[in-house]
Design a protein around this motif. Structure first.
Motif, PDB file in Angstrom:
ATOM      1  N   ILE A  26       0.834  -1.204   0.000  1.00 59.44           N
ATOM      2  CA  ILE A  26       0.000   0.000   0.000  1.00 59.44           C
ATOM      3  C   ILE A  26       0.870   1.256   0.000  1.00 59.44           C
ATOM      4  N   THR A  27       1.947   1.241   0.751  1.00 57.63           N
ATOM      5  CA  THR A  27       2.831   2.399   0.832  1.00 57.63           C
ATOM      6  C   THR A  27       3.473   2.697  -0.520  1.00 57.63           C
ATOM      7  N   VAL A  28       3.986   1.658  -1.172  1.00 65.15           N
ATOM      8  CA  VAL A  28       4.618   1.849  -2.477  1.00 65.15           C
ATOM      9  C   VAL A  28       3.592   2.314  -3.511  1.00 65.15           C
ATOM     10  N   ALA A  29       2.406   1.712  -3.498  1.00 66.20           N
ATOM     11  CA  ALA A  29       1.361   2.099  -4.453  1.00 66.20           C
ATOM     12  C   ALA A  29       0.975   3.558  -4.265  1.00 66.20           C
ATOM     13  N   THR A  30       0.860   4.007  -3.014  1.00 65.31           N
ATOM     14  CA  THR A  30       0.499   5.401  -2.741  1.00 65.31           C
ATOM     15  C   THR A  30       1.597   6.348  -3.191  1.00 65.31           C
ATOM     16  N   ALA A  31       2.849   6.002  -2.893  1.00 69.57           N
ATOM     17  CA  ALA A  31       3.969   6.853  -3.276  1.00 69.57           C
ATOM     18  C   ALA A  31       4.065   6.997  -4.791  1.00 69.57           C
ATOM     19  N   CYS A 197      -6.656  -4.979 -11.965  1.00 72.76           N
ATOM     20  CA  CYS A 197      -7.620  -4.352 -12.877  1.00 72.76           C
ATOM     21  C   CYS A 197      -7.291  -2.877 -13.097  1.00 72.76           C
ATOM     22  N   ASN A 198      -6.801  -2.213 -12.051  1.00 71.68           N
ATOM     23  CA  ASN A 198      -6.481  -0.790 -12.174  1.00 71.68           C
ATOM     24  C   ASN A 198      -5.185  -0.555 -12.931  1.00 71.68           C
ATOM     25  N   VAL A 199      -4.237  -1.464 -12.808  1.00 68.36           N
ATOM     26  CA  VAL A 199      -3.025  -1.371 -13.616  1.00 68.36           C
ATOM     27  C   VAL A 199      -3.390  -1.493 -15.098  1.00 68.36           C
ATOM     28  N   TRP A 200      -4.337  -2.383 -15.401  1.00 67.87           N
ATOM     29  CA  TRP A 200      -4.792  -2.506 -16.797  1.00 67.87           C
ATOM     30  C   TRP A 200      -5.367  -1.180 -17.286  1.00 67.87           C
ATOM     31  N   THR A 201      -6.213  -0.542 -16.490  1.00 64.37           N
ATOM     32  CA  THR A 201      -6.782   0.753 -16.881  1.00 64.37           C
ATOM     33  C   THR A 201      -5.680   1.765 -17.118  1.00 64.37           C
ATOM     34  N   ALA A 202      -4.717   1.833 -16.194  1.00 64.36           N
ATOM     35  CA  ALA A 202      -3.628   2.800 -16.327  1.00 64.36           C
ATOM     36  C   ALA A 202      -2.799   2.539 -17.579  1.00 64.36           C
ATOM     37  N   GLU A 203      -2.565   1.271 -17.906  1.00 69.70           N
ATOM     38  CA  GLU A 203      -1.804   0.942 -19.112  1.00 69.70           C
ATOM     39  C   GLU A 203      -2.529   1.429 -20.365  1.00 69.70           C
ATOM     40  N   GLY A 209      -1.976   8.376 -24.130  1.00 67.25           N
ATOM     41  CA  GLY A 209      -1.291   9.643 -23.891  1.00 67.25           C
ATOM     42  C   GLY A 209      -1.826  10.427 -22.723  1.00 67.25           C
ATOM     43  N   ALA A 210      -2.633   9.803 -21.866  1.00 65.54           N
ATOM     44  CA  ALA A 210      -3.164  10.483 -20.683  1.00 65.54           C
ATOM     45  C   ALA A 210      -2.163  10.370 -19.538  1.00 65.54           C
ATOM     46  N   PRO A 211      -2.212  11.301 -18.562  1.00 68.26           N
ATOM     47  CA  PRO A 211      -1.326  11.183 -17.392  1.00 68.26           C
ATOM     48  C   PRO A 211      -1.661   9.940 -16.586  1.00 68.26           C
ATOM     49  N   THR A 212      -0.643   9.240 -16.113  1.00 66.38           N
ATOM     50  CA  THR A 212      -0.843   8.028 -15.333  1.00 66.38           C
ATOM     51  C   THR A 212       0.166   7.975 -14.197  1.00 66.38           C
ATOM     52  N   ALA A 213      -0.128   7.136 -13.215  1.00 68.07           N
ATOM     53  CA  ALA A 213       0.818   6.892 -12.143  1.00 68.07           C
ATOM     54  C   ALA A 213       1.925   5.956 -12.629  1.00 68.07           C
ATOM     55  N   LEU A 214       3.060   5.984 -11.926  1.00 67.65           N
ATOM     56  CA  LEU A 214       4.118   5.040 -12.241  1.00 67.65           C
ATOM     57  C   LEU A 214       3.646   3.604 -12.069  1.00 67.65           C
ATOM     58  N   SER A 219      -7.478   1.994  -7.421  1.00 70.17           N
ATOM     59  CA  SER A 219      -8.197   2.936  -8.281  1.00 70.17           C
ATOM     60  C   SER A 219      -7.773   4.383  -8.060  1.00 70.17           C
ATOM     61  N   PHE A 220      -7.351   4.737  -6.815  1.00 69.05           N
ATOM     62  CA  PHE A 220      -6.932   6.113  -6.595  1.00 69.05           C
ATOM     63  C   PHE A 220      -5.677   6.439  -7.404  1.00 69.05           C
ATOM     64  N   GLY A 221      -4.851   5.428  -7.686  1.00 69.16           N
ATOM     65  CA  GLY A 221      -3.683   5.652  -8.528  1.00 69.16           C
ATOM     66  C   GLY A 221      -4.030   5.915  -9.972  1.00 69.16           C
TER      67      GLY A 221
END
Length: 227
Positions: A26-31, A197-203, A209-214, A219-221
């Motif tokens: 959780i800490t790494v995902a939030t960061a 599932c959220n990593v898939w959305t971010a990919e 070309g939308a902004p994404t988290a690392l 879902s908050f990421g």
């Protein structure tokens, strides 16, 4: 008694280790969600069809018009499409573990063995396709500022996830239920703790070309980098 104490100590160590890993996860995902990757400049034209991301506390979906100049999703995923005309019809796409999707229609149905099987079982994945009304203004939904190239890349990412048949249609994995306008289609990839599932959305958003988290396992990421 010595054996019992050893067993209890081992169980306590395993629980502590599991909790420690969960906290670290959780800490790494939030960061990493707070350190987003900027998207490219989009050449948005007035009147372009919309694209949305809609999220709950745990899951995110990409929502597109059911038909526009780039795709007719009712022809690709026809099994759950409404038969009667629905004005401004949209379609929501989410990806995940098929068994988890089928056995957990709500969080009240969540079972420990189902969650563990989804995380570590390596079972088949599915593309969840749901036909919905226009989500503009709906809680948890955000419109994406995508130009034609971005929307095309988003559509390509969705098509690339689905295991399409020779006719170009999705391969039905399971209907979602009688009277609903949703279904599960066979998909590529395997659900893992590092590819949720959220990593898939971010990919898919990154491809557009939308902004994404690392990294966005939650879902908050997905939502925070969008503004």
């Amino acid at each position: 008694m010595k054996a019992l104490r050893l067993l209890l100590a081992t169980a306590a160590a395993l629980i502590a280790g599991f909790l420690g890993l969960a906290v670290l996860y959780i800490t790494v995902a939030t960061a990493l969600a707070l350190l987003p990757l900027g998207g490219r400049a989009q050449q948005v034209v007035a009147g372009d069809p919309p694209a949305y991301v809609c999220a709950t506390l745990t899951h995110s979906d990409i929502v597109l018009p059911a038909r526009d100049d780039l795709a007719d999703w009712t022809a690709v995923f026809p099994d759950a499409a409404p038969v009667a005309f629905v004005p401004n019809l949209h379609v929501a796409f989410g990806w995940g573990d098929l068994t988890f999707y089928r056995e957990t229609p709500s969080w009240a149905d969540l079972r420990f063995h189902t969650a563990m099987a989804a995380l570590f079982g390596g079972g088949p994945s599915a593309l969840h396709v749901a036909y919905v009304v226009d989500p503009a203004g709906a809680p948890g939904c955000r419109r994406l500022a995508l130009d034609r190239a971005g929307r095309q890349a988003l559509a390509n990412a969705i098509r690339g996830t689905a295991a399409l048949g020779p006719d170009g249609r999705g391969v039905l994995a399971a209907p979602a239920g009688t009277g609903t306008h949703e279904a599960f289609y066979a998909a590529h990839g395997t659900y893992r703790p590092w590819r949720t599932c959220n990593v898939w959305t971010a990919e898919a958003l990154r491809a557009a070309g939308a902004p994404t988290a690392l990294w966005a396992p939650f879902s908050f990421g997905v939502m925070w980098p969008l503004g």
